[in-house]
Scaffold this motif. Structure first.
Motif: not given
Lengths: 150, 508
Positions: A20-21, A41-44, B175-176, B440-442
């Protein structure tokens, strides 16, 4: 302390935090508008992974004194590596050639070891399904030759 | 009325009925094989329709589509491996029921809920299609963002007992979905210079890896234990009294599926998760959800099959396909001379109503054909475990690579399988990962477009329209409800512990 750190659950949490980091650094270096949502998102992700890591460390600390029975080495990494190698090899060798040994290895590891069922299973599951989808149903799978025969 | 009667006549030809039987049965089998789903099924059958008339060809394709959505639930219940992403939510309660020896009951509920959801959505489609299409047009970016946020709350529910782990998996799924070209600016994200990653990660390889391949690894690592046995599956339909007791759940799931399906860009997987989240809040038996409760199967299956009907609303009435599957169906319609759009209901009303009738017949055919199809899976799973697992590996590979023809998808499936195995061993729930990737995309595109519309003012989202305000209020209420319920549960547990601690010396 070291025994606590090498516990699989702690290692998983640590790996998630590091991943994540690392991705966060990429996100913060990227363009502002395209990386807006990934940064959130990545911070969470990092905050959650850190909380999980702390939780796992606290949970594992009292257990570190309990001696564990030695475990037999599992061939699971072999199966995982075979799946990954077959997946990577498909791009250059086509679909059929990598999946035949993969299917044979899967059958072998799941204790189909008599030669006839092993060979027949490999041909029917690996070769038969490939032929059905690639040549009969015309769902084009990656091919070795440019004419798509294999 | 004359139009509807003429449409019934069009749908009840022997060619159309034969196409429905073949398509539905093939769809159930294809949907039940891990990795292969609606897209692969439609790809296989599309070329066969070129020589057929409009209704017969659409009957074949609709049969494959509806059958595959239902078929995914069979393996989700039997081996914890959803045949299609739409059935991922069915594993939450379906597989625990199998582990408890209630596989017949689980399959019965999945079949009946699929039939109920499919038929109810068809009836709604016949009577409300024009009105629903008008209402769906009111859903702009901000409303869709609010709706997706509401759906995201189901991560909280599904992660009961491991909220942090559920959230981190949800973020991983998000993320994906963000790998590849940015939907607004087109800039590459997280591709690390790999051209093949520019098109992003597809959902199918991730689902195949997360559920099918990781299940092979789990069964391999525990092949000496009880977990390796695959139960003998039969089908036992619920009795009328049971149906009566759970009628509200059936209707709720069907309505949610019908509504979500009518919104472009959502799809059956999202509908199943939204419906499951609603069941977690509203079902009278919600405390048992996730432990083998039929309400969970009903929520998932009634809603994902309801989508099969209502997904035709934006496709037919607006000419907007909701997902890849409906896009393929739309392409098939265009090939056969049906031009979806706002004029379709006026210009080709008889054909449209004939399609609605075909949808109802397909759902009846699905109910009838479920028994022989499950029988076929019963024989398949009687084979030694090695052959079943070898078959799953092979189907996973075919399913992962056949959707886009990109060999990188195989690598994604293999890596996701290894990652999912590690996560499962660490006690991380996998469902939030799929939810994150589906929604995610939506979520991202609606948020970004909404911010462009409101010139960067996020607070104006809450007052943008009546629909948006209502949805955000619902989110607030759900959050308050979840936090309050959590605190009450925690206090009750603490009180029980205190009571037990004070009772101990007395009993000794």
């Amino acid at each position: 302390m070291l025994a606590t750190l090498i516990h699989p659950r702690v290692l998983t949490a640590l790996a998630l935090l590091v991943a994540g980091a690392g991705l966060s650094i990429t996100a913060w270096q990227g363009p502002e508008s395209a990386m807006l949502v990934p940064r959130i998102v990545l911070t969470i992700w990092c905050v959650m992974a850190l909380a999980i890591l702390v939780g796992e460390l606290i949970r594992q600390a009292p257990r570190q004194r309990t001696a564990k029975a030695p475990r037999a080495r599992s061939p699971l990494p072999l199966l995982m590596a075979a799946v990954l190698i077959a997946a990577v090899a498909t791009a250059s060798l086509g679909f059929l050639i990598p999946v035949l040994p993969l299917v044979a290895l899967t059958l072998w590891l799941f204790r189909i070891r008599r030669p006839l069922p092993l060979v027949l299973g490999t041909i029917v599951i690996g070769g038969g399904l490939w032929f059905l989808f690639h040549h009969v149903l015309m769902i084009r799978l990656p091919a070795l030759l440019t004419n798509g025969v294999i | 009325m004359d139009v509807i009667l003429a449409a019934v006549g069009d749908a009840f030809t022997w060619q159309a009925l034969l196409a429905i039987v073949i398509g539905t049965w093939a769809g159930i089998i294809i949907g039940g094989l891990p990795g292969l789903g609606s897209v692969v099924g439609l790809t296989i059958f599309l070329p066969f329709t070129f020589g057929m008339d409009v209704i017969t060809s659409m009957a074949l394709l609709i049969g494959v589509y509806c059958g595959s959505v239902y078929g995914g639930s069979i393996t989700a219940i039997l081996i914890n491996t959803p045949g299609t992403p739409q059935s991922a939510a069915t594993t939450f309660d379906g597989y625990p029921m199998t582990q408890q020896g209630r596989v017949d009951e689980a399959l019965g509920w999945a079949t009946f809920a699929s039939f109920f959801g499919g038929v109810l959505s068809c009836v709604l489609l016949i009577f409300c299609a024009p009105q629903l299409a008008k209402f769906a047009v009111n859903f702009g970016s901000i409303e869709v963002f609010a709706l997706v946020c509401l759906a995201m709350l189901c991560i909280v529910g599904i992660s009961r007992g491991s909220l942090l782990k559920g959230l981190v998996c949800g973020m991983m799924g998000f993320f994906f979905s963000m790998v590849g070209s940015d939907p607004i600016t087109g800039a590459d994200r997280f591709t690390f210079g790999t051209y093949a990653l520019s098109s992003g990660l597809d959902l199918i390889p991730v689902v195949v890896g997360a559920f099918a391949l990781s299940e092979v690894f789990v069964r391999f690592s525990s092949r000496d234990e009880e977990a390796t046995t695959i139960p003998e599956a039969r089908l036992r339909f619920p009795g009328l009294r049971d149906i009566g007791r759970r009628l509200i759940e059936l209707v709720r799931g069907s309505f949610i599926g019908s509504f979500v399906g009518a919104l472009p860009g959502t799809g059956a997987a999202a509908a199943a998760f939204i419906s499951y989240a609603a069941a977690q809040k509203l079902s009278p038996r919600r405390a048992n959800l996730g432990k083998g409760e039929p309400d969970g199967i009903i929520a998932s299956e009634s809603s994902n099959n309801a989508v099969t009907g209502s997904a035709f609303i934006p496709t037919l009435a607006l000419g907007i396909p909701g997902d890849v599957v409906t896009a393929m169906m739309m392409g098939a319609m265009v090939i056969h001379g049906i031009t979806p759009g706002v004029r379709l209901m006026q210009d080709q009303a008889q054909t449209v109503y004939a399609l609605f009738v075909v949808l109802i017949i397909v759902n009846v055919a699905m109910l009838v054909l479920s028994k022989p199809s499950i029988g076929l899976f019963r024989y398949l799973f009687k084979l030694p475990l090695g052959f079943v697992m070898g078959g799953i590996v092979m189907f996973s590979f075919i399913g992962a690579v056949s959707v886009r023809g990109n060999p990188l998808d195989l690598v994604v499936a293999a890596l996701t399988g290894i990652l999912a195995y590690v996560l499962r061993r660490g006690g991380y729930p996998l469902a939030p990962l799929v939810i994150g990737m589906v929604l995610g995309p939506a979520l991202e595109s609606s948020l970004r477009r909404g911010l462009l519309i409101s010139r960067g003012d996020f607070l104006s989202f809450f007052t943008h329209s009546g629909i948006a305000t209502t949805l955000f209020v619902l989110i607030g209420l759900f959050l308050i409800w979840t936090v309050t319920a959590g605190v009450l549960e925690w206090r009750a547990r603490a009180a029980t512990r205190r009571k037990a601690a004070s009772a101990q010396p007395v009993s000794e």
